[in-house]
Write an enzyme that holds these catalytic residues in place. Structure first.
Site, PDB file in Angstrom:
ATOM      1  N   VAL A  26       0.837  -1.201   0.000  1.00 24.29           N
ATOM      2  CA  VAL A  26       0.000   0.000   0.000  1.00 24.29           C
ATOM      3  C   VAL A  26       0.872   1.251   0.000  1.00 24.29           C
ATOM      4  CG1 VAL A  26      -1.679   1.332   1.315  1.00 24.29           C
ATOM      5  CG2 VAL A  26      -1.952  -1.131   1.102  1.00 24.29           C
ATOM      6  N   LYS A  48       9.093  -5.029  -7.978  1.00 26.84           N
ATOM      7  CA  LYS A  48       9.079  -5.882  -6.790  1.00 26.84           C
ATOM      8  C   LYS A  48      10.369  -6.687  -6.830  1.00 26.84           C
ATOM      9  CE  LYS A  48       7.103  -8.389  -3.384  1.00 26.84           C
ATOM     10  NZ  LYS A  48       6.595  -7.894  -2.110  1.00 26.84           N
TER      11      LYS A  48
END
EC number: 6.3.3.3
Length: 237
Positions: A26, A48
């Site tokens: 988030v 990522k």
């Protein structure tokens, strides 16, 4: 690993956390949304570090993969939802950090800003020899630490900052993350900003409130949150 130890340029920011499930995704999404809103004439890379199981990469592709001048990449993926070295072992694979490093280098060469989400905590194993903290230090990634607003958070944060200093991670600040509606009213009790700053000697950059699923997928709402952060303390904004 010596080939990986060159200085990484300061347009790259690593989002690390105190643990799994503390709000790194988030927070990363909110930072990326702020860049999307404020940096229309710039290009962005969102990465990522690696993924085990399902989750973050799919969300990032949904939120940012369709945007012009954006790249969303996860260089290594494992189906097994375990720590990467264990997931790789179970699947009969190896973890090639050279692939991750080269992906990062390419993102830096092609984009004005690069945002990288780590996995687990700073102490989480990335390989059988190296943790997230080791990678952050070795690659000289400027890093922020996401701290969950929950009982025990201050002890977690202080321990993670101690690990960061021991491994020479370039830690720039803390972000508090509320995973429940209750947490929003408990910030001063569970993750007191003044006490965290006193013990860690790092600024609390901001607080991510509890967000519903629809809010977590709303770029404008995410950007609003990050706009209230003390981002002037970072070189990227």
């Amino acid at each position: 690993m010596s080939n990986f130890s060159r200085a990484v340029d300061q347009k790259t920011l690593l989002v690390a956390g105190c643990d799994t499930g503390v709000g790194k995704t988030v927070t990363t999404s909110a930072l990326a949304a702020y860049w999307w809103k404020c940096g229309k004439d710039q290009s962005f890379g969102l990465m990522k570090l690696m993924q085990t199981g399902l989750g973050d990469d799919e969300l990032y592709q949904q939120l940012f993969g369709h945007l012009t001048r954006w790249d969303v990449v996860t260089p290594l993926k494992f189906a097994t939802p375990l720590a990467p070295p264990l997931a790789a072992d179970q699947e009969g694979k190896t973890i090639d950090l050279g692939v991750v490093w080269q992906t990062l280098q390419t993102m830096q060469q092609n984009h004005d800003h690069v945002l990288v989400e780590a996995l687990g905590s700073l102490g989480s194993p990335v390989t059988h020899e190296l943790t997230v903290a080791d990678i952050a230090a070795l690659w000289r990634l400027e890093t922020i630490l996401v701290v969950p607003v929950q009982l025990g958070a201050m002890g977690q944060a202080i321990a993670q900052v101690a690990l960061a200093r021991q491994t020479k991670v370039k830690l720039k600040g803390l972000v508090l993350s509320c995973a429940s509606p209750e947490a929003e009213g408990k910030v001063e009790d569970w993750a007191t900003p003044a006490m965290l700053e006193s013990f860690t000697h790092l600024p609390v950059l901001g607080i991510v409130p509890y967000l519903t699923e629809s809010e977590r997928e709303n770029l404008s709402r995410l950007a609003e949150i990050t706009a209230r952060f003390g981002l002037e303390k970072l070189a990227y904004f």
